[in-house]
Design a protein around this motif. Structure first.
Motif, short mmCIF file in Angstrom:
data_model
loop_
_atom_site.label_atom_id
_atom_site.label_comp_id
_atom_site.label_asym_id
_atom_site.label_seq_id
_atom_site.Cartn_x
_atom_site.Cartn_y
_atom_site.Cartn_z
N MET A 134 0.82 -1.21 0.00
CA MET A 134 0.00 0.00 0.00
C MET A 134 0.86 1.26 0.00
O MET A 134 0.46 2.30 -0.50
N LYS A 135 2.06 1.15 0.56
CA LYS A 135 2.96 2.31 0.61
C LYS A 135 3.84 2.40 -0.63
O LYS A 135 4.20 3.50 -1.07
N ALA A 136 4.20 1.24 -1.19
CA ALA A 136 5.19 1.21 -2.27
C ALA A 136 4.60 1.49 -3.65
O ALA A 136 5.30 1.97 -4.53
N TYR A 137 3.30 1.19 -3.84
CA TYR A 137 2.71 1.30 -5.17
C TYR A 137 1.73 2.47 -5.25
O TYR A 137 1.03 2.78 -4.29
N LYS A 138 1.71 3.08 -6.40
CA LYS A 138 0.78 4.18 -6.65
C LYS A 138 -0.54 3.61 -7.17
O LYS A 138 -0.55 2.77 -8.07
N ASP A 139 -1.64 4.08 -6.60
CA ASP A 139 -2.98 3.63 -7.00
C ASP A 139 -3.09 2.10 -7.01
O ASP A 139 -3.50 1.50 -8.00
N PRO A 140 -2.74 1.45 -5.88
CA PRO A 140 -2.82 -0.02 -5.84
C PRO A 140 -4.27 -0.49 -5.74
O PRO A 140 -5.10 0.14 -5.10
N ARG A 141 -4.57 -1.61 -6.38
CA ARG A 141 -5.90 -2.17 -6.26
C ARG A 141 -5.88 -3.67 -6.58
O ARG A 141 -4.96 -4.17 -7.25
N PHE A 142 -6.88 -4.36 -6.07
CA PHE A 142 -7.04 -5.78 -6.33
C PHE A 142 -8.24 -6.02 -7.23
O PHE A 142 -9.25 -5.35 -7.11
N GLU A 143 -8.10 -6.97 -8.12
CA GLU A 143 -9.23 -7.43 -8.93
C GLU A 143 -9.34 -8.94 -8.77
O GLU A 143 -8.35 -9.64 -8.56
N PHE A 144 -10.56 -9.44 -8.86
CA PHE A 144 -10.79 -10.88 -8.86
C PHE A 144 -11.06 -11.31 -10.29
O PHE A 144 -12.03 -10.86 -10.90
N ARG A 145 -10.20 -12.16 -10.82
CA ARG A 145 -10.34 -12.64 -12.19
C ARG A 145 -10.24 -14.16 -12.22
O ARG A 145 -9.59 -14.76 -11.36
N GLU A 146 -10.86 -14.76 -13.23
CA GLU A 146 -10.72 -16.21 -13.39
C GLU A 146 -9.38 -16.48 -14.06
O GLU A 146 -9.13 -16.07 -15.18
N VAL A 147 -8.51 -17.18 -13.33
CA VAL A 147 -7.17 -17.51 -13.81
C VAL A 147 -6.99 -19.02 -13.71
O VAL A 147 -7.21 -19.61 -12.65
N ASN A 148 -6.60 -19.64 -14.81
CA ASN A 148 -6.42 -21.10 -14.83
C ASN A 148 -7.63 -21.83 -14.28
O ASN A 148 -7.52 -22.81 -13.54
N GLY A 149 -8.81 -21.31 -14.61
CA GLY A 149 -10.05 -21.97 -14.24
C GLY A 149 -10.50 -21.72 -12.81
O GLY A 149 -11.52 -22.28 -12.38
N GLN A 150 -9.78 -20.88 -12.06
CA GLN A 150 -10.14 -20.59 -10.68
C GLN A 150 -10.16 -19.09 -10.45
O GLN A 150 -9.40 -18.34 -11.08
N LEU A 151 -11.02 -18.66 -9.52
CA LEU A 151 -11.03 -17.25 -9.17
C LEU A 151 -9.73 -16.91 -8.45
O LEU A 151 -9.30 -17.64 -7.55
N SER A 152 -9.09 -15.84 -8.85
CA SER A 152 -7.78 -15.49 -8.32
C SER A 152 -7.69 -14.00 -8.04
O SER A 152 -8.54 -13.22 -8.46
N ILE A 153 -6.64 -13.62 -7.31
CA ILE A 153 -6.42 -12.23 -6.96
C ILE A 153 -5.37 -11.64 -7.90
O ILE A 153 -4.27 -12.18 -8.02
N VAL A 154 -5.72 -10.56 -8.55
CA VAL A 154 -4.79 -9.86 -9.44
C VAL A 154 -4.50 -8.50 -8.83
O VAL A 154 -5.41 -7.72 -8.58
N PHE A 155 -3.22 -8.22 -8.58
CA PHE A 155 -2.82 -6.95 -7.98
C PHE A 155 -2.28 -6.03 -9.06
O PHE A 155 -1.39 -6.40 -9.83
N LEU A 156 -2.84 -4.81 -9.13
CA LEU A 156 -2.43 -3.84 -10.15
C LEU A 156 -2.02 -2.52 -9.50
O LEU A 156 -2.52 -2.15 -8.44
N SER A 157 -1.13 -1.84 -10.17
CA SER A 157 -0.77 -0.48 -9.82
C SER A 157 -0.70 0.31 -11.11
O SER A 157 0.04 -0.07 -12.03
N GLU A 158 -1.49 1.37 -11.20
CA GLU A 158 -1.58 2.17 -12.43
C GLU A 158 -1.84 1.27 -13.64
O GLU A 158 -1.22 1.40 -14.69
#
Length: 289
Positions: free
Chosen positions: A232-256
């Motif tokens: 939260m401190k190191a990345y600008k505009d950090p956010r999580f998305e839930f996406r289907e990855v390899n057939g399973q719901l997964s956490i995708v972390f993005l910054s900008e």
């Protein structure tokens, strides 16, 4: 025979085989492209079964690749994980013909197999080829293929099978995981994890990741809570998305809008998180960006 049309009819199958064989999206696409070139050189009306011909070609290309890449895998820095692939219906990257036998946990188990074992196992267990077809593809006898399959099953170890809740339950568990981690709720996070939970991170020497697996509910919970604070401190505009990855719901972390890591999980029979796989190697996330 229109060679290009015939090839395109089987492209998804070829990618499905290549991706499961290699665990790498870009390399799987390279194998399919090389197969396309070879197919055009060999394509004519004398080919009785283009599907069998192409499956044989791409499988053999992947076996050769894995043999040549063995040294690279052995020299890999830290833990090796497959490249994540988006499999949701809205994903342009959904090139696999089926999403079962595609989870990160399953792909990791495939790494225990030799190239021939992996080919025989996938062709029989995932793609439902008969032993006569498999024997032709891998250039072994049918009896030998049966022995190879038994050996492959032993290596993978059926006890490693995990419970897989439906997408709604996965969403609920991952929501809790993110929320508890973000708020620093140690006790709540420990309760969500299996007692012997294992975390594997793949940084490939290009992103910060634990070189060895992290084991145990309390240790893992403390690790992720500390990691969330830093992110939260190191990345600008950090956010999580839930996406289907390899057939399973997964956490995708993005910054900008850049993907920095993808985390997938496996569950035990009680629905607790048993394994956590985090892909942080930027080279393996490039196709998602």
């Amino acid at each position: 025979m229109n060679c290009t049309e015939v090839f395109n009819d089987h492209r998804n199958l070829l990618f499905s085989i290549a991706y499961r064989m290699l665990g790498l999206v870009m390399d799987a696409e390279d194998m399919v492209q090389e197969c396309f070139i070879k197919w055009h050189d060999a394509c004519d009306d004398d080919v009785d079964s283009p599907k069998s011909f192409l499956a044989t070609m791409v499988t053999r290309l992947c076996i050769d690749y894995l043999r040549s890449a063995r040294v690279k895998r052995e020299e890999y820095i830290g833990s090796w994980l497959p490249e994540p692939i988006l499999t949701g219906d809205d994903s342009p990257e959904k090139q696999v013909t089926q999403t079962d036998h595609l989870s990160t946990a399953f792909m990791v188990m495939l790494e225990r197999l030799s190239p021939i074992e992996r080919a025989v196992f996938l062709l029989r267990e995932v793609f439902d080829y008969n032993y006569t077809e498999i024997a032709t593809i891998v250039d072994k006898s049918e009896a030998n293929c049966r022995q190879i399959l038994r050996r492959a099953r032993q290596h993978i170890d059926e006890e490693q099978a995990r419970y897989e809740p439906d997408m709604a339950v996965q969403q609920q568990i991952l929501d809790q995981f993110v929320q508890l981690t973000a708020t620093g709720d140690l006790e709540g996070l420990i309760a969500l994890l299996s007692e012997d939970v294992v975390v594997v991170g793949d940084g490939g020497g290009k992103a910060i990741a634990a070189r060895r697996p992290i084991i145990g509910a309390e240790t893992v919970a403390k690790f992720f809570i500390g990691l969330a604070e830093k992110q939260m401190k190191a990345y600008k505009d950090p956010r999580f998305e839930f996406r289907e990855v390899n057939g399973q719901l997964s956490i995708v972390f993005l910054s900008e809008d850049v993907v920095y890591f993808v985390t997938t999980v496996a569950y035990d029979a009680s629905g607790k998180i048993k394994n956590i796989y985090s892909q942080l190697n930027p080279d393996k996330l490039r196709h998602l960006n």
